[in-house]
Design an enzyme around this catalytic site. Structure first.
Site, PDB file in Angstrom:
ATOM      1  N   GLU A   1     -22.946 -17.974 -17.509  1.00  0.00           N
ATOM      2  CA  GLU A   1     -22.361 -16.957 -16.615  1.00  0.00           C
ATOM      3  C   GLU A   1     -23.176 -16.877 -15.332  1.00  0.00           C
ATOM      4  O   GLU A   1     -24.388 -17.098 -15.354  1.00  0.00           O
ATOM      5  CB  GLU A   1     -22.397 -15.572 -17.297  1.00  0.00           C
ATOM      6  CG  GLU A   1     -21.583 -15.520 -18.559  1.00  0.00           C
ATOM      7  CD  GLU A   1     -21.986 -14.360 -19.468  1.00  0.00           C
ATOM      8  OE1 GLU A   1     -22.582 -13.383 -18.968  1.00  0.00           O
ATOM      9  OE2 GLU A   1     -21.719 -14.462 -20.670  1.00  0.00           O
TER      10      GLU A   1
ATOM     11  N   ASP B   1       0.843  -1.201   0.000  1.00  0.00           N
ATOM     12  CA  ASP B   1       0.000   0.000   0.000  1.00  0.00           C
ATOM     13  C   ASP B   1       0.877   1.249   0.000  1.00  0.00           C
ATOM     14  O   ASP B   1       0.573   2.230  -0.669  1.00  0.00           O
ATOM     15  CB  ASP B   1      -0.884   0.042   1.263  1.00  0.00           C
ATOM     16  CG  ASP B   1      -2.017  -0.962   1.160  1.00  0.00           C
ATOM     17  OD1 ASP B   1      -2.070  -1.666   0.136  1.00  0.00           O
ATOM     18  OD2 ASP B   1      -2.823  -1.028   2.105  1.00  0.00           O
TER      19      ASP B   1
ATOM     20  N   CYS C   1     -27.236  -7.837  33.402  1.00  0.00           N
ATOM     21  CA  CYS C   1     -26.696  -7.440  34.702  1.00  0.00           C
ATOM     22  C   CYS C   1     -27.614  -6.489  35.458  1.00  0.00           C
ATOM     23  O   CYS C   1     -27.304  -6.101  36.583  1.00  0.00           O
ATOM     24  CB  CYS C   1     -25.306  -6.823  34.542  1.00  0.00           C
ATOM     25  SG  CYS C   1     -25.341  -5.179  33.816  1.00  0.00           S
TER      26      CYS C   1
ATOM     27  N   CYS D   1     -25.912  -0.698  27.674  1.00  0.00           N
ATOM     28  CA  CYS D   1     -25.866  -0.981  29.109  1.00  0.00           C
ATOM     29  C   CYS D   1     -24.627  -0.285  29.653  1.00  0.00           C
ATOM     30  O   CYS D   1     -23.533  -0.421  29.100  1.00  0.00           O
ATOM     31  CB  CYS D   1     -25.745  -2.493  29.330  1.00  0.00           C
ATOM     32  SG  CYS D   1     -25.095  -2.903  30.946  1.00  0.00           S
TER      33      CYS D   1
ATOM     34  N   CYS E   1     -20.637  -5.713  33.659  1.00  0.00           N
ATOM     35  CA  CYS E   1     -21.637  -6.516  32.947  1.00  0.00           C
ATOM     36  C   CYS E   1     -20.930  -7.738  32.328  1.00  0.00           C
ATOM     37  O   CYS E   1     -20.065  -7.582  31.457  1.00  0.00           O
ATOM     38  CB  CYS E   1     -22.292  -5.650  31.877  1.00  0.00           C
ATOM     39  SG  CYS E   1     -23.519  -6.507  30.892  1.00  0.00           S
TER      40      CYS E   1
ATOM     41  N   TYR F   1     -20.786  -8.042 -19.141  1.00  0.00           N
ATOM     42  CA  TYR F   1     -21.325  -9.300 -19.665  1.00  0.00           C
ATOM     43  C   TYR F   1     -21.938  -9.215 -21.060  1.00  0.00           C
ATOM     44  O   TYR F   1     -22.374 -10.231 -21.593  1.00  0.00           O
ATOM     45  CB  TYR F   1     -22.342  -9.922 -18.701  1.00  0.00           C
ATOM     46  CG  TYR F   1     -23.452  -8.991 -18.246  1.00  0.00           C
ATOM     47  CD1 TYR F   1     -24.328  -8.425 -19.154  1.00  0.00           C
ATOM     48  CD2 TYR F   1     -23.613  -8.699 -16.903  1.00  0.00           C
ATOM     49  CE1 TYR F   1     -25.345  -7.588 -18.738  1.00  0.00           C
ATOM     50  CE2 TYR F   1     -24.627  -7.862 -16.463  1.00  0.00           C
ATOM     51  CZ  TYR F   1     -25.486  -7.306 -17.394  1.00  0.00           C
ATOM     52  OH  TYR F   1     -26.482  -6.474 -16.980  1.00  0.00           O
TER      53      TYR F   1
ATOM     54  N   LYS G   1     -25.421 -15.055 -12.718  1.00  0.00           N
ATOM     55  CA  LYS G   1     -26.306 -13.892 -12.837  1.00  0.00           C
ATOM     56  C   LYS G   1     -26.067 -13.032 -11.606  1.00  0.00           C
ATOM     57  O   LYS G   1     -26.493 -13.362 -10.499  1.00  0.00           O
ATOM     58  CB  LYS G   1     -27.771 -14.338 -12.928  1.00  0.00           C
ATOM     59  CG  LYS G   1     -28.708 -13.157 -13.159  1.00  0.00           C
ATOM     60  CD  LYS G   1     -30.110 -13.652 -13.494  1.00  0.00           C
ATOM     61  CE  LYS G   1     -31.073 -12.522 -13.788  1.00  0.00           C
ATOM     62  NZ  LYS G   1     -31.141 -11.476 -12.820  1.00  0.00           N
TER      63      LYS G   1
ATOM     64  N   LYS H   1     -33.054 -18.907 -12.706  1.00  0.00           N
ATOM     65  CA  LYS H   1     -33.114 -18.312 -11.367  1.00  0.00           C
ATOM     66  C   LYS H   1     -32.903 -19.351 -10.266  1.00  0.00           C
ATOM     67  O   LYS H   1     -33.370 -20.479 -10.374  1.00  0.00           O
ATOM     68  CB  LYS H   1     -34.484 -17.636 -11.163  1.00  0.00           C
ATOM     69  CG  LYS H   1     -34.792 -16.556 -12.170  1.00  0.00           C
ATOM     70  CD  LYS H   1     -34.011 -15.302 -11.898  1.00  0.00           C
ATOM     71  CE  LYS H   1     -34.550 -14.594 -10.694  1.00  0.00           C
ATOM     72  NZ  LYS H   1     -34.633 -13.166 -10.801  1.00  0.00           N
TER      73      LYS H   1
ATOM     74  N   ARG I   1     -29.677   1.319 -16.506  1.00  0.00           N
ATOM     75  CA  ARG I   1     -30.549   0.709 -17.508  1.00  0.00           C
ATOM     76  C   ARG I   1     -31.825   1.528 -17.691  1.00  0.00           C
ATOM     77  O   ARG I   1     -32.321   1.684 -18.796  1.00  0.00           O
ATOM     78  CB  ARG I   1     -30.887  -0.724 -17.069  1.00  0.00           C
ATOM     79  CG  ARG I   1     -31.835  -1.422 -18.002  1.00  0.00           C
ATOM     80  CD  ARG I   1     -32.077  -2.858 -17.570  1.00  0.00           C
ATOM     81  NE  ARG I   1     -32.935  -3.513 -18.525  1.00  0.00           N
ATOM     82  CZ  ARG I   1     -34.259  -3.442 -18.522  1.00  0.00           C
ATOM     83  NH1 ARG I   1     -34.870  -2.730 -17.600  1.00  0.00           N
ATOM     84  NH2 ARG I   1     -34.970  -4.059 -19.438  1.00  0.00           N
TER      85      ARG I   1
ATOM     86  N   ASP J   1     -26.326 -10.263  -8.850  1.00  0.00           N
ATOM     87  CA  ASP J   1     -27.499  -9.610  -8.284  1.00  0.00           C
ATOM     88  C   ASP J   1     -27.156  -8.163  -7.933  1.00  0.00           C
ATOM     89  O   ASP J   1     -26.845  -7.827  -6.805  1.00  0.00           O
ATOM     90  CB  ASP J   1     -27.962 -10.368  -7.032  1.00  0.00           C
ATOM     91  CG  ASP J   1     -29.368  -9.978  -6.639  1.00  0.00           C
ATOM     92  OD1 ASP J   1     -30.018  -9.250  -7.407  1.00  0.00           O
ATOM     93  OD2 ASP J   1     -29.811 -10.407  -5.559  1.00  0.00           O
TER      94      ASP J   1
ATOM     95  N   CYS K   1     -30.522  -3.626  31.767  1.00  0.00           N
ATOM     96  CA  CYS K   1     -29.765  -4.605  30.984  1.00  0.00           C
ATOM     97  C   CYS K   1     -30.281  -6.010  31.312  1.00  0.00           C
ATOM     98  O   CYS K   1     -30.370  -6.368  32.490  1.00  0.00           O
ATOM     99  CB  CYS K   1     -28.281  -4.502  31.303  1.00  0.00           C
ATOM    100  SG  CYS K   1     -27.316  -5.837  30.589  1.00  0.00           S
TER     101      CYS K   1
END
Ligand code: IVH
Length: 680
Positions: free
Chosen positions: A127, A43, A424, A439, A444, A239, A129, A327, A150, A131, A421
């Site tokens: 391929e 990095d 406790c 809490c 606790c 795609y 699909k 699907k 789209r 989501d 809580c």
């Protein structure tokens, strides 16, 4: 007239070449990091290249081009998205819900239309699909010029500025043979881990969480301020082709390999199938692989591979005859919310959890779901006894998406937020600006147990063997009361534990001993300071270099670090201002915990030189400046003295600048500082 040998209007050739080289290197590293998942440099090395490019472009603004990697987040917020027509309509796909439908809706139909025998074997491309949401990208002469959603398939919205922030997407095509005009379609999506992170942030800032990764991706892409989109790590897979000039593809597999050779991201799971049986096998394979994928897929897409055959088959009622979406079973199910349980976390946050009538959601029995917080319960009007829709995505904790209010009988019961809580009995408070209930009990048990587990976890102090069970036993036997006590444990302490032999006890003690030398960033993360995750802990470690410095850091110093705002800074200060916390840290250091800070660079060009930054810096943040100095061996200090070598003054610098002038020190503007760093 005097003639000059120097033409001041011509760009400096060395700068031009170096800028070109840097852009190419950064693009290559982006490709390795975001697409191949195989970073070629650290990095720090990447940041150094980026900073060098930014500094050179700053000196030569005439050389800045829109496709430069520094220009990904350039656009200002807008009022609304511009509507733009697609050159070719973006169709949708016909769905097949099972194996039979894949055969009938695609293979049989294709063979019938093409006049092929039922026994013939058609070549398909299969391929996953994705989501997410579909977009169209336009590359003109290899440069990304437009990106559209789209929309209704005919007209989309111009989201170019937002799409430019996708780090895995090249702003210019690489390789050879890219055409003059290339329109491609693809799916923008969020990985499951990015989705979880966004929802955690949303909960922390009191906003309603997204129901699923798709909504989160859509919400992120449709931001009017590209700077917000830039903070959401969206991804994309290409795609399909749109309108193309200057090249022709003969098949889907040729298209995918061509765009991939030009640097565009293509799903590596795409595969050719010889005949429909292989396409069906692919569907089952992906269904099984679905749980392990780092992103959501909701099926597979099977396409006739040959573009000639695709043209011959054409489309019917806005869907191509040559493709089908196969699907997967839905990730949502209806069930009954039987009770609301309360779970107490490490920081005392009390989370309401839905206890559900167990229901199968695509092969996994779901009996619990998160309700996030009481604002969510109120917003969705969730009551005990309600019929609810539950959704799960991959490994993410299932969530209650909505209540089927139409099914209410009148016996459903609202559960008010707890006042005590459940573990406790201490008071529960709602801290200003937070949605969570907390809490405040210092002793606790679940909080202490969770904080010990967190401290010992792999990404914190990495004490192998000190998990939930051992932590619970140590606490209940009174052997530890806080994390410092871990470093007081002896072998004898473990001997009365169930199933703890000599070897296990020795291993555990060795792991505790080894943890004393963990990185400073791991130690900071292990402390469990609210709002300080792994990334913030790294930034703090880089900026302050020791736990002592961090303990003393002022609000101003903390907020000058990139990504640390006032809320996080306040939380850090609160933590270190607490006397119990100070005592526990002291004890750990006395017991031999010695967090390792990254070695300082010795012998760099600025070795031994000290810098003070004052005023508001506009060209870089304080921690960027600190890193630049430290990378070259210098160090940054907080106050001006005779020993200070350089004072860098930003806008509205005040008393520190006056003092520097009084002492006759070297005062640099931000530009002069950058020039010094660049060795000019
Ligand atoms: S091809 C003309 N391939 O599914 C067909 N679509 O229901 C163009 N999708 O709107 C689409 N992954 O958003 C295609 N590998 C893939 C896909 C894919 C996801 C989405 C896309 C499209 C929808 C169709």
């Amino acid at each position: 007239m005097q003639l000059s040998f120097f033409d001041n209007s011509a760009p400096d050739q060395t700068a031009v070449l170096r800028i070109q080289e840097l852009r190419r290197l950064i693009e290559q590293h982006d490709h390795c990091y975001y697409q191949l998942d195989a970073p070629a440099v650290s990095d720090a090395e990447y940041d150094a290249l980026f900073r060098e490019l930014a500094a050179l472009e700053e000196q030569h603004p005439e050389l800045i081009t829109p496709e430069s990697p520094t220009q990904r987040v350039g656009g200002a917020p807008i009022d609304k998205f511009r509507a733009v027509s697609h050159r070719l309509p973006m169709l949708s796909l016909d769905n097949a819900a099972n194996e039979d439908e894949i055969r009938n809706k695609l293979d049989l139909r294709v063979k019938k239309e093409l006049g092929l025998a039922d026994t013939a074997s058609v070549r398909y491309m299969c391929e996953p699909k994705m989501d997410g949401l579909a977009v169209e990208l336009v590359y003109e002469n290899g440069i990304l010029t437009t990106a559209l959603t789209r929309g209704d398939g005919i007209t989309g919205e111009d989201v170019t500025e937002n799409i430019r922030t996708l780090r895995g997407l090249p702003l210019r095509l690489t390789g050879t043979g890219a055409p003059v005009l290339l329109e491609v379609r693809g799916e923008v999506f969020l990985s499951l881990s990015a989705f979880q992170k966004i929802n955690c942030d949303k909960e922390e800032s009191g906003e309603p969480p997204f129901a699923n990764p798709r909504n989160a991706a859509a919400g992120s892409l449709r931001q009017l301020d590209p700077r917000i989109t830039a903070r959401r790590p969206l991804s994309i897979y290409i795609y399909a082709p749109g309108y193309v000039e200057g090249v022709s593809f003969s098949s889907q597999h040729e298209f995918l390999s061509a765009v991939s050779s030009w640097g565009l991201p293509v799903n590596p799971l795409a595969r050719e199938a010889n005949g429909i049986d292989e396409a069906v096998a692919y569907y089952h394979e992906m269904l099984a692989a679905r749980e392990a994928l780092p992103y959501e897929i909701d099926g597979t897409v099977v396409k006739v591979d040959s573009f000639d055959l695709q043209r011959e088959l054409g489309e019917k009622s806005r869907s191509p005859v040559w493709a089908v979406a196969c699907k997967f079973p839905p990730r949502q199910a209806e069930t009954v919310l039987e009770d609301i349980l309360l779970s107490v976390g490490r920081t005392g946050v009390i989370t309401p959890v839905a206890q559900l009538r167990p229901v199968d959601i695509s092969g996994v029995t779901v009996a619990r779901a998160t309700l996030h917080n009481w604002d969510e319960i109120a917003a969705k009007d969730i009551r005990i006894g309600d019929a609810v829709i539950v959704e799960r995505a991959g490994d993410v904790i299932p969530a209650v998406v909505r209540v089927l209010t139409e099914k209410r009988t009148g016996s459903e019961r609202y559960m008010p937020p707890p006042e005590k809580c459940p573990q406790c009995g201490s008071s529960v408070v709602r801290i200003a600006d937070e949605v969570a209930l907390r809490c405040i009990g210092l002793s606790c048990p679940p909080q202490i147990r969770e904080s010990i587990k967190h401290f010992a976890s792999r990404t914190a102090m990495d004490i192998e063997g000190l998990g939930d069970k051992i932590a619970g036993q140590l606490l209940s036997l009174g052997l530890i009361k806080n994390v410092a006590d871990i470093y007081r444990l002896t072998k004898a302490d473990f001997m009365c534990f169930e199933r703890m032999g000599d070897k296990l006890a020795s291993n555990l003690l060795a792991a505790i001993e080894a943890s004393k030398q963990r990185e400073l960033s791991s130690f900071i993360f292990a402390l469990g300071i609210r709002q300080v995750g792994e990334r913030t802990a790294k930034s703090l470690s880089q900026a302050f270099g020791s736990i002592d410095n961090l303990e003393k850091a002022t609000m101003e110093e903390l907020t000058s670090i990139r990504d640390i705002g006032a809320t996080v800074a306040r939380s850090i200060r609160n933590f270190f201002d607490n006397r119990d916390n100070q005592a526990i840290i002291r004890q750990m250091l006395e017991l031999g915990v010695a967090p390792q800070s990254g070695a300082k660079k010795v012998g760099g060009r600025l070795s031994g030189k000290s810098f003070v930054f004052t005023g508001s810096l506009t060209r870089f943040s304080r921690d960027e400046a600190r890193k630049l100095v430290e990378d070259l061996g210098g160090n940054v200090v907080g106050s001006v003295s005779r020993k200070t070598d350089y004072v860098v003054a930003g806008e509205e610098a005040g008393s520190k600048l006056a003092k520097a002038r009084d002492l006759g020190l070297n005062v640099l503007s931000e530009d002069q500082f950058l020039a010094l760093i660049a060795g000019l």
